[in-house]
Motif scaffolding. Structure first.
Motif, short mmCIF file in Angstrom:
data_model
loop_
_atom_site.label_atom_id
_atom_site.label_comp_id
_atom_site.label_asym_id
_atom_site.label_seq_id
_atom_site.Cartn_x
_atom_site.Cartn_y
_atom_site.Cartn_z
N PHE A 3 62.91 82.04 15.05
CA PHE A 3 64.21 81.37 15.22
C PHE A 3 64.02 80.10 16.04
N LYS A 4 64.95 79.18 15.87
CA LYS A 4 64.95 77.95 16.65
C LYS A 4 66.07 78.04 17.68
N TYR A 5 65.95 77.26 18.72
CA TYR A 5 66.93 77.39 19.79
C TYR A 5 67.08 76.07 20.55
N ASN A 6 68.20 75.96 21.23
CA ASN A 6 68.49 74.87 22.16
C ASN A 6 68.85 75.49 23.50
N VAL A 7 68.24 74.96 24.55
CA VAL A 7 68.46 75.52 25.89
C VAL A 7 69.25 74.52 26.72
N HIS A 8 70.23 75.04 27.46
CA HIS A 8 70.95 74.22 28.43
C HIS A 8 71.14 75.01 29.71
N LEU A 9 71.31 74.29 30.82
CA LEU A 9 71.52 74.93 32.12
C LEU A 9 72.99 75.33 32.25
N VAL A 10 73.24 76.47 32.87
CA VAL A 10 74.60 76.95 33.05
C VAL A 10 75.40 75.95 33.87
N LYS A 11 76.62 75.74 33.49
CA LYS A 11 77.42 74.67 34.08
C LYS A 11 77.75 74.93 35.55
N ASP A 12 78.15 76.16 35.89
CA ASP A 12 78.57 76.42 37.27
C ASP A 12 77.43 76.90 38.16
N GLY A 13 76.20 76.99 37.63
CA GLY A 13 75.04 77.37 38.44
C GLY A 13 75.09 78.79 38.95
N SER A 14 75.76 79.69 38.21
CA SER A 14 75.91 81.07 38.65
C SER A 14 75.33 82.01 37.60
N TYR A 15 74.88 83.19 38.07
CA TYR A 15 74.34 84.18 37.15
C TYR A 15 75.45 84.86 36.35
N GLY A 16 76.47 85.24 37.01
CA GLY A 16 77.57 85.91 36.31
C GLY A 16 78.19 87.00 37.16
N MET A 17 79.43 86.75 37.57
CA MET A 17 80.15 87.72 38.40
C MET A 17 81.58 87.81 37.91
N GLN A 18 82.14 88.99 37.96
CA GLN A 18 83.51 89.23 37.47
C GLN A 18 84.49 89.07 38.62
N ASP A 19 85.54 88.28 38.39
CA ASP A 19 86.54 88.11 39.44
C ASP A 19 87.60 89.20 39.35
N GLU A 20 88.63 89.10 40.18
CA GLU A 20 89.67 90.14 40.24
C GLU A 20 90.47 90.25 38.94
#
Length: 463
Positions: free
Chosen positions: A63-80
């Protein structure tokens, strides 16, 4: 006409099928986050462990792919409200097909996105600076040598002192007239002389006979090698591993007040302590929450640990990298909360199954181990002698040389005395054995006789 219609229909079907195939195999959009050595910038390109892993997976699955950096610089957390941020949020919202990074596999993330088999195992551990984490002991100066080695050195010291005393009595070059001369190499002086030679102090008088000098030179050589090994091992034995740490684990960390500690804000490590029912872990979480000792990034945690008086709690794999890059840091042995790093994708994506199989294949082929050794290479000088006391077999060569030197010295002293006895036997017209036995009797009983005479003289003076 019918033929023309058939050709048109076939052309349309072919174009639709090609369009369908193109829709099945588009370029995948992949989100990642900058973290050394997983993903790093190199000019306009990205490199690192995750980029190499992604390249290997793309080769296997075509497969081919395009990589970009996450916009908010966070791994991933769920808010309230239940919304996800970071890389997990981008995958949930369809902004990315996959998220490749040191993403910890957790139950909360597993509900929001699909995750592959782990490509790396990790846990939670503690990072400290060596010089603030060592616990000094009263007898740390003995740690360069093992107990058996110290016993061997003591035996060598006593044996050498006795040999000095014996050779000084046997050799006529050292003690020519036992009846009138005083023997300077008594047992007490031999012990003092041997200790002085071992500490390079040069206590005198020195032996005059060849036999005594051979023993002396052998002992000097033994002492030089011994002192060299001692100071070399002393400088490397402290702070070289976590056996001497004041904080050996999370229990010690929770029970002390001298070292501040914290972890990455909003990380799965913080969630582990927050959700734990273990009293020790709860105390650690409450302390971090009370003092607000969180850091915003891994680099900040490593920097504060380097500055001193701060213990950084984080993923053991990331802490190992910090230890490899910064030689003044050390990670404790205890690792808790074992988990894995996985690739995240949209829920129900058939791509995840193929990625999991490919990850297992790379692991079985040793490719993952190779990537780990490539990107976690240490810049610190390796020393195999660190953190281990020197054992007797390490100095067996010098003990053997010393034994040979002592044996040679005593043998030469006996030969010197035998040569003198043979010369005296011709003059006195006695057998060599008789003269030799008389010499031995005089040399080993002279001190006793002198002591008796001295006591008699003292008694007469008192009277």
């Amino acid at each position: 006409m019918r033929v023309l219609v058939g050709v048109v229909v076939c052309t349309v079907v072919l174009l639709l099928s090609l369009g369908s195939c193109a829709a099945v195999r588009p370029d995948l959009t992949i989100t990642t986050i900058k973290q050394d050595p997983y993903t790093m910038s190199k000019g306009s390109q990205l490199e690192g462990y995750c980029m190499d892993l992604l390249s290997e997976l793309a080769k296997k699955l075509s497969f081919k792919y395009n990589v970009h950096l996450v916009k908010d610089g966070s791994y991933g957390m769920q808010d309230e409200s239940g919304a996800w941020n970071g890389m997990i949020g981008e995958v949930v919202r369809g902004e990315a097909d996959l998220a490749i990074a040191p993403l910890t596999l957790t139950s909360a993330r597993e509900k929001a996105v699909g995750m592959t088999k782990p490509f790396m195992q990790t846990g939670i551990s503690i990072l400290l600076r060596k010089d603030i984490s060592e616990e000094a002991g009263f007898f740390d100066f003995l740690t360069p040598f093992s107990v058996d080695t110290w016993m061997g050195i003591l035996a060598a010291y006593l044996g050498t002192a006795v040999c000095f005393c014996v050779v000084a009595r046997l050799s006529p070059c050292e003690w020519s007239q036992p009846q009138t001369e005083k023997n300077s190499f008594t047992l007490s002086h031999s012990l003092w002389y041997t200790a002085g030679a071992l500490t390079l102090q040069g206590a005198g008088p020195h032996p005059k006979a060849l036999s005594g000098r051979i023993i002396c030179c052998t002992w000097w050589l033994f002492g030089l090698v011994l002192l060299g090994c001692y100071f070399s091992n002393l400088s490397t034995s402290h702070g070289s591993d976590s056996n001497s740490l004041m904080v050996k684990g999370f229990e010690d960390l929770a029970n002390q007040q001298g070292i501040e500690y914290g972890t990455l804000s909003g990380s799965s490590t913080l969630a582990y302590f927050r959700n734990s029912n273990n009293p020790t872990y709860r105390r650690i979480y409450e302390h971090m929450e009370r003092t607000k000792s969180f850091v915003s990034s891994m680099d900040e945690g490593v920097r504060r640990a380097k500055e001193g008086n701060f213990a950084f709690i984080g993923e053991s794999v990331s802490l190992d990298l910090a230890v490899a890059r910064h030689c003044e840091l050390i990670r404790v042995h205890e690792v808790i909360g074992m988990r894995g790093y996985s690739i995240a994708g949209t829920l129900g994506s058939p791509m995840l199954k193929n990625l999991s199989v490919a990850i297992l294949q790379l692991s079985e082929a040793g490719e993952l181990s190779y990537l780990r050794s490539k990107w976690w290479a240490s810049s610190c000088m390796a020393d195999p002698a660190k953190a281990s006391s020197l054992q007797p077999h390490s100095l067996k060569g010098m003990f053997l040389v010393l034994a040979l030197g002592l044996g040679l010295g005593v043998l030469l002293a006996v030969l010197e005395l035998t040569a003198k006895s043979r010369s005296s036997a011709g003059e006195q017209r006695k057998s060599c054995c008789t003269v030799l036995s008389e010499e031995l009797s005089q040399r080993f009983r002279a001190n006793t006789t002198k002591e008796k005479r001295s006591e008699e003289t003292t008694d007469k003076e008192k009277a």
